[in-house]
Design a protein around this motif. Structure first.
Motif, short mmCIF file in Angstrom:
data_model
loop_
_atom_site.label_atom_id
_atom_site.label_comp_id
_atom_site.label_asym_id
_atom_site.label_seq_id
_atom_site.Cartn_x
_atom_site.Cartn_y
_atom_site.Cartn_z
N ILE A 106 -3.90 4.53 -10.74
CA ILE A 106 -4.08 4.42 -9.29
C ILE A 106 -5.56 4.18 -9.03
CG2 ILE A 106 -3.97 5.61 -7.08
CD1 ILE A 106 -1.51 7.08 -8.08
N ARG A 107 -5.83 3.17 -8.25
CA ARG A 107 -7.20 2.80 -7.91
C ARG A 107 -7.39 2.90 -6.41
NH1 ARG A 107 -10.17 1.95 -12.66
NH2 ARG A 107 -8.52 2.40 -14.14
N ARG A 108 -8.56 3.36 -6.00
CA ARG A 108 -8.91 3.39 -4.58
C ARG A 108 -9.42 2.00 -4.21
NH1 ARG A 108 -13.43 4.41 -1.28
NH2 ARG A 108 -12.90 5.61 0.59
N ALA A 109 -8.96 1.50 -3.11
CA ALA A 109 -9.43 0.21 -2.58
C ALA A 109 -9.84 0.44 -1.14
CB ALA A 109 -8.33 -0.83 -2.67
N VAL A 110 -10.63 -0.44 -0.62
CA VAL A 110 -11.06 -0.35 0.77
C VAL A 110 -10.68 -1.65 1.48
CG1 VAL A 110 -13.02 -0.10 2.33
CG2 VAL A 110 -12.96 1.20 0.19
N VAL A 111 -10.00 -1.50 2.60
CA VAL A 111 -9.65 -2.63 3.45
C VAL A 111 -10.82 -2.85 4.40
CG1 VAL A 111 -8.04 -3.53 5.17
CG2 VAL A 111 -7.20 -2.10 3.27
N LEU A 167 -5.17 -6.45 -5.30
CA LEU A 167 -4.54 -6.10 -6.58
C LEU A 167 -5.37 -6.65 -7.74
CD1 LEU A 167 -2.23 -4.91 -8.28
CD2 LEU A 167 -1.06 -7.12 -8.01
N GLU A 168 -5.80 -7.89 -7.64
CA GLU A 168 -6.62 -8.52 -8.68
C GLU A 168 -7.89 -7.69 -8.93
OE1 GLU A 168 -7.58 -11.39 -11.50
OE2 GLU A 168 -5.89 -11.68 -10.15
N ARG A 169 -8.53 -7.26 -7.87
CA ARG A 169 -9.75 -6.46 -8.02
C ARG A 169 -9.46 -5.13 -8.70
NH1 ARG A 169 -12.13 -7.84 -2.06
NH2 ARG A 169 -12.97 -9.89 -2.61
N ALA A 170 -8.38 -4.48 -8.33
CA ALA A 170 -8.02 -3.20 -8.94
C ALA A 170 -7.72 -3.37 -10.42
CB ALA A 170 -6.82 -2.58 -8.22
N MET A 171 -6.98 -4.42 -10.77
CA MET A 171 -6.66 -4.67 -12.17
C MET A 171 -7.92 -5.05 -12.96
SD MET A 171 -3.03 -6.66 -11.68
CE MET A 171 -2.74 -6.89 -13.42
N THR A 206 -8.92 -0.91 8.96
CA THR A 206 -9.84 -0.81 7.83
C THR A 206 -9.83 0.60 7.26
OG1 THR A 206 -11.66 -0.28 9.31
CG2 THR A 206 -11.34 -2.61 8.77
N GLY A 207 -10.36 0.70 6.04
CA GLY A 207 -10.49 2.01 5.41
C GLY A 207 -9.83 2.06 4.06
N PRO A 208 -9.83 3.24 3.45
CA PRO A 208 -9.31 3.38 2.09
C PRO A 208 -7.78 3.34 2.02
CG PRO A 208 -10.13 5.48 2.88
CD PRO A 208 -10.43 4.47 3.94
N ILE A 209 -7.30 2.73 0.93
CA ILE A 209 -5.89 2.75 0.55
C ILE A 209 -5.86 2.95 -0.97
CG2 ILE A 209 -5.08 1.27 2.44
CD1 ILE A 209 -4.94 -1.05 0.41
N GLN A 210 -4.68 3.09 -1.52
CA GLN A 210 -4.53 3.19 -2.97
C GLN A 210 -3.73 1.99 -3.49
OE1 GLN A 210 -3.48 7.07 -4.71
NE2 GLN A 210 -3.24 7.76 -2.58
N VAL A 211 -4.09 1.56 -4.69
CA VAL A 211 -3.35 0.52 -5.39
C VAL A 211 -2.90 1.12 -6.71
CG1 VAL A 211 -3.40 -1.80 -6.38
CG2 VAL A 211 -4.77 -1.28 -4.34
N GLN A 212 -1.60 1.16 -6.91
CA GLN A 212 -1.04 1.68 -8.16
C GLN A 212 -0.43 0.51 -8.92
OE1 GLN A 212 2.26 4.42 -7.73
NE2 GLN A 212 1.94 5.26 -9.76
N GLU A 229 -3.82 6.30 1.79
CA GLU A 229 -4.79 7.11 1.06
C GLU A 229 -4.17 8.41 0.55
OE1 GLU A 229 -9.44 8.45 1.41
OE2 GLU A 229 -8.28 8.30 3.27
N ASP A 230 -3.26 9.00 1.33
CA ASP A 230 -2.62 10.25 0.90
C ASP A 230 -1.38 10.02 0.04
OD1 ASP A 230 -0.71 9.40 2.72
OD2 ASP A 230 -0.97 11.10 4.09
#
Length: 145
Positions: free
Chosen positions: A13-18, A38-42, A81-87, A107-108
């Protein structure tokens, strides 16, 4: 694709920011941004294991790969905008293919915004499919479901 049985121990799981430029005219995350985020998280995951590009040169022959398939199902819009998660995780890894599953979460972790799959094909410098190296397989094993 059903991801209902996944938990936080599947894959990574990676934190990403919109950001504001990720939103469309009605204030929700633009559909094309999911693939980019997704590309950035990977890329972040693989970079942590020494895989990347420096001065236009790949650190490993495993960096020469292309997306063969990208499928996504949207469940709820990301509304600002703000944080989300990418799994993401690997459902399978063939001789020259890698089938990733992924989902975008609040985020949660309570809301699934979208989920899908991405198929990668490892190629040689001529563009023909070729085998993943043993080193890449060892790193990828951390993501296998």
């Amino acid at each position: 694709m059903s991801t209902a049985t996944l938990d936080s121990t599947t894959g990574t799981i990676r934190r990403a920011v919109v950001h504001i430029d990720d939103l469309d005219i009605v204030g929700i995350m633009h559909n094309a941004r999911y693939a980019l985020i997704l590309e950035r998280a990977m890329s972040e995951f693989w970079a942590e294991h020494g895989y990347g590009f420096r001065d236009g040169v790949p650190s490993s022959p495993d960096m020469i790969a292309a997306v063969r398939e990208f499928a996504i199902t949207y469940h709820a819009p990301v509304r600002g905008t703000g944080p989300i998660q990418v799994q993401f995780w690997l459902d399978s890894m063939g001789a020259s293919s890698a089938v990733y599953g992924f989902r975008f979460l609040s985020e949660d972790g309570a809301t699934v915004f979208a989920d899908g799959r991405r198929v990668m094909i490892k190629m040689d410098r001529t563009g023909r499919p070729t085998r993943w190296t043993d080193e890449a397989r060892a790193v990828a094993a951390q993501l296998l479901r």
